[in-house]
Scaffold this motif. Structure first.
Motif, PDB file in Angstrom:
ATOM      1  N   TYR A  33       0.833  -1.200   0.000  1.00  0.00           N
ATOM      2  CA  TYR A  33       0.000   0.000   0.000  1.00  0.00           C
ATOM      3  C   TYR A  33       0.874   1.259   0.000  1.00  0.00           C
ATOM      4  N   TYR A  35       0.239   5.210   1.300  1.00  0.00           N
ATOM      5  CA  TYR A  35      -0.597   6.184   1.981  1.00  0.00           C
ATOM      6  C   TYR A  35       0.129   7.529   2.005  1.00  0.00           C
ATOM      7  N   GLN A  37       0.077  11.174   4.459  1.00  0.00           N
ATOM      8  CA  GLN A  37      -0.405  11.692   5.732  1.00  0.00           C
ATOM      9  C   GLN A  37      -0.243  13.196   5.760  1.00  0.00           C
ATOM     10  N   GLY A  42      -5.262  12.923   8.302  1.00  0.00           N
ATOM     11  CA  GLY A  42      -4.852  11.578   8.670  1.00  0.00           C
ATOM     12  C   GLY A  42      -4.233  10.843   7.501  1.00  0.00           C
ATOM     13  N   LEU A  43      -4.182   9.535   7.584  1.00  0.00           N
ATOM     14  CA  LEU A  43      -3.614   8.695   6.534  1.00  0.00           C
ATOM     15  C   LEU A  43      -4.674   8.387   5.485  1.00  0.00           C
ATOM     16  N   LEU A  45      -5.339   6.458   1.614  1.00  0.00           N
ATOM     17  CA  LEU A  45      -4.819   5.432   0.715  1.00  0.00           C
ATOM     18  C   LEU A  45      -4.772   5.932  -0.724  1.00  0.00           C
ATOM     19  N   TYR A  48      -2.811   0.575  -4.024  1.00  0.00           N
ATOM     20  CA  TYR A  48      -2.428  -0.654  -3.357  1.00  0.00           C
ATOM     21  C   TYR A  48      -2.246  -1.756  -4.390  1.00  0.00           C
ATOM     22  N   PHE A  90       3.790   7.081   3.215  1.00  0.00           N
ATOM     23  CA  PHE A  90       4.106   5.823   3.879  1.00  0.00           C
ATOM     24  C   PHE A  90       3.761   4.652   2.973  1.00  0.00           C
TER      25      PHE A  90
END
Lengths: 109, 109
Positions: A33, A35, A37, A42-43, A45, A48, A90
């Motif tokens: 995945y 991501y 931030q 927040g995180l 997506l 993936y 991330f």
């Protein structure tokens, strides 16, 4: 110990340039995945993958491409980087649990 | 799509006090995980608890699926517990998770 390694750790890019973020995992996990931030969000997506050769769109895929050439490697590609893509990115892989890399701090000027 | 709300947004405790973190979500999910993000940014999975009660060390998570809520209890907090706690949910079986914005915990000596 599950390991996810991201490179580079920090990157400064120019608007309109191409950026490639790399991720390598030694967990032999099928799923990987990307991501991002951001403060206040927040995180989220981006893309993936279920395995080598597969990529799927996440919740915010616009402006990003992904590539999964092998079980171990998953890249995130910004073909034409924009300042709005300044963020911390991330990578993660998963079996039962999600294992994250240390993150890449990208600044697009 | 899934909405994840965490409360409180921040929490300040004295060392030794207990912490109670809440996660509310808009629709039921087959996956619910709690994560810890250190002040330096690294992310680790704490536990997976889609329903019922689960313990690990000083952590206890209780998820009431029909009420669409989960809690994370940290007993006897330590300064090293300081950081951000994230709740994440998924329903695809592939760990494709939606994250809350987190609770920032500060434990002072």
């Amino acid at each position: 110990e599950a390991a996810v390694t991201q490179s580079p750790r920090n990157k400064v890019a120019v608007t309109g340039g191409k950026v490639t973020l790399s991720c390598n995992q030694t967990n032999n996990h099928n799923n990987m995945y990307w991501y991002r931030q951001d403060t206040g969000h927040g995180l989220r997506l981006i893309h993936y993958s279920y395995g080598a050769g597969s990529t799927e769109k996440g919740d915010i895929p616009d402006g990003y491409k992904a590539s999964r050439p092998s079980q171990e490697n998953f890249s995130l590609i910004l073909e034409l980087a924009t300042p709005s893509q300044t963020s911390v990115y991330f990578c993660a892989s998963s079996g039962t649990y999600l294992y994250f890399g240390a993150g890449t701090r990208l600044s697009v000027l | 799509g899934q909405q994840v709300q965490q409360s409180p947004a921040s929490l300040v405790l004295q060392e030794g006090e207990n912490a109670e973190l809440q996660c509310n979500f808009s629709s039921t999910a087959t996956q619910l995980q709690w994560f810890y993000q250190s002040p330096g940014g690294s992310l680790v999975s704490l536990l997976s608890n889609p329903s019922g009660t689960k313990h690990t060390g000083r952590l206890t998570s209780t998820t009431v699926t029909k009420e669409r809520r989960s809690s994370l209890h940290i007993s006897s907090s330590q300064t090293t517990d300081s950081g951000t706690y994230l709740c994440a949910l998924g329903d695809s079986g592939y760990n494709k998770l939606t994250f809350g914005k987190g609770t920032v915990l500060l434990v002072s000596p």
